[in-house]
Design a protein around this motif. Structure first.
Motif, PDB file in Angstrom:
ATOM      1  N   GLN A   1       0.820  -1.213   0.000  1.00 24.25           N
ATOM      2  CA  GLN A   1       0.000   0.000   0.000  1.00 24.25           C
ATOM      3  C   GLN A   1       0.854   1.264   0.000  1.00 24.25           C
ATOM      4  O   GLN A   1       0.491   2.249  -0.634  1.00 24.25           O
TER       5      GLN A   1
ATOM      6  N   ILE B   1       2.282   1.579  -3.656  1.00 20.01           N
ATOM      7  CA  ILE B   1       1.361   1.460  -4.780  1.00 20.01           C
ATOM      8  C   ILE B   1       1.055   2.797  -5.467  1.00 20.01           C
ATOM      9  O   ILE B   1       0.922   2.850  -6.670  1.00 20.01           O
TER      10      ILE B   1
ATOM     11  N   LYS C   1      -3.285   1.658  -9.215  1.00 19.62           N
ATOM     12  CA  LYS C   1      -3.676   0.437  -8.510  1.00 19.62           C
ATOM     13  C   LYS C   1      -4.002  -0.688  -9.491  1.00 19.62           C
ATOM     14  O   LYS C   1      -4.918  -1.465  -9.272  1.00 19.62           O
TER      15      LYS C   1
ATOM     16  N   LYS D   1       0.714  -3.945 -11.514  1.00 18.74           N
ATOM     17  CA  LYS D   1       1.635  -3.279 -10.594  1.00 18.74           C
ATOM     18  C   LYS D   1       1.594  -3.940  -9.218  1.00 18.74           C
ATOM     19  O   LYS D   1       2.630  -4.177  -8.598  1.00 18.74           O
ATOM     20  N   ILE D   2       0.397  -4.254  -8.740  1.00 19.80           N
ATOM     21  CA  ILE D   2       0.242  -4.908  -7.444  1.00 19.80           C
ATOM     22  C   ILE D   2       0.938  -6.270  -7.458  1.00 19.80           C
ATOM     23  O   ILE D   2       1.630  -6.636  -6.516  1.00 19.80           O
TER      24      ILE D   2
END
Length: 140
Positions: A72, A75, A79, A83-84
């Motif tokens: 988090q 990030i 989102k 990428k996460i």
């Protein structure tokens, strides 16, 4: 002669300690999915000890919250699931303790896709980990 024996004993003891650490990590790796599966298959009401415990199994809640919090922070506004996924793939290597790394890898192996979906919603680390059944819900 005694210096050579001392050095040999020192090297032997170091090797022994490293092999014990390795064994401890392997044992924890093997237990992780079993404990998670036992929790998911559990029926009935939790007992008093389970309610008072913050974790489903040792390290699950803490590790999950650490992973989620780290991702988090990194990030930003993007989102995207890609990428996460990249951030999660690198999260375990950033942990300082080997047992947390082991737990992290098992968490990602078990619930990575659910974790990715949860991280796109912007909920708190505690909420995400509780929803994934890695932390116990607190009843007050």
């Amino acid at each position: 002669m005694s210096a050579a024996i001392t050095i040999a004993l020192l090297l032997l003891s170091t090797t022994f300690v490293e092999s014990l650490k390795s064994l401890k990590d392997q044992t924890e790796e093997e237990r992780f999915p079993q404990k998670l599966q036992q929790h998911e298959n559990r029926k009935g009401n939790p007992n008093k000890e389970e309610i008072l415990s913050d974790e489903v199994f040792p390290g699950s809640c803490r590790t999950c919250k650490i992973i989620v919090s780290k991702v988090q922070k990194e990030i930003g506004s993007d989102k995207s699931k890609e990428k996460i996924r990249r951030l999660l793939d690198g999260a375990c290597n950033k942990l300082k303790f080997s047992l947390l790394k082991v737990a992290c890898r098992k968490i990602l192996k078990t619930v990575k896709n659910k974790l990715i979906d949860a991280l796109t919603n912007g909920k708190s680390a505690r909420t995400i980990c509780t929803n994934l059944k890695l932390c116990k819900a607190t009843f007050l």
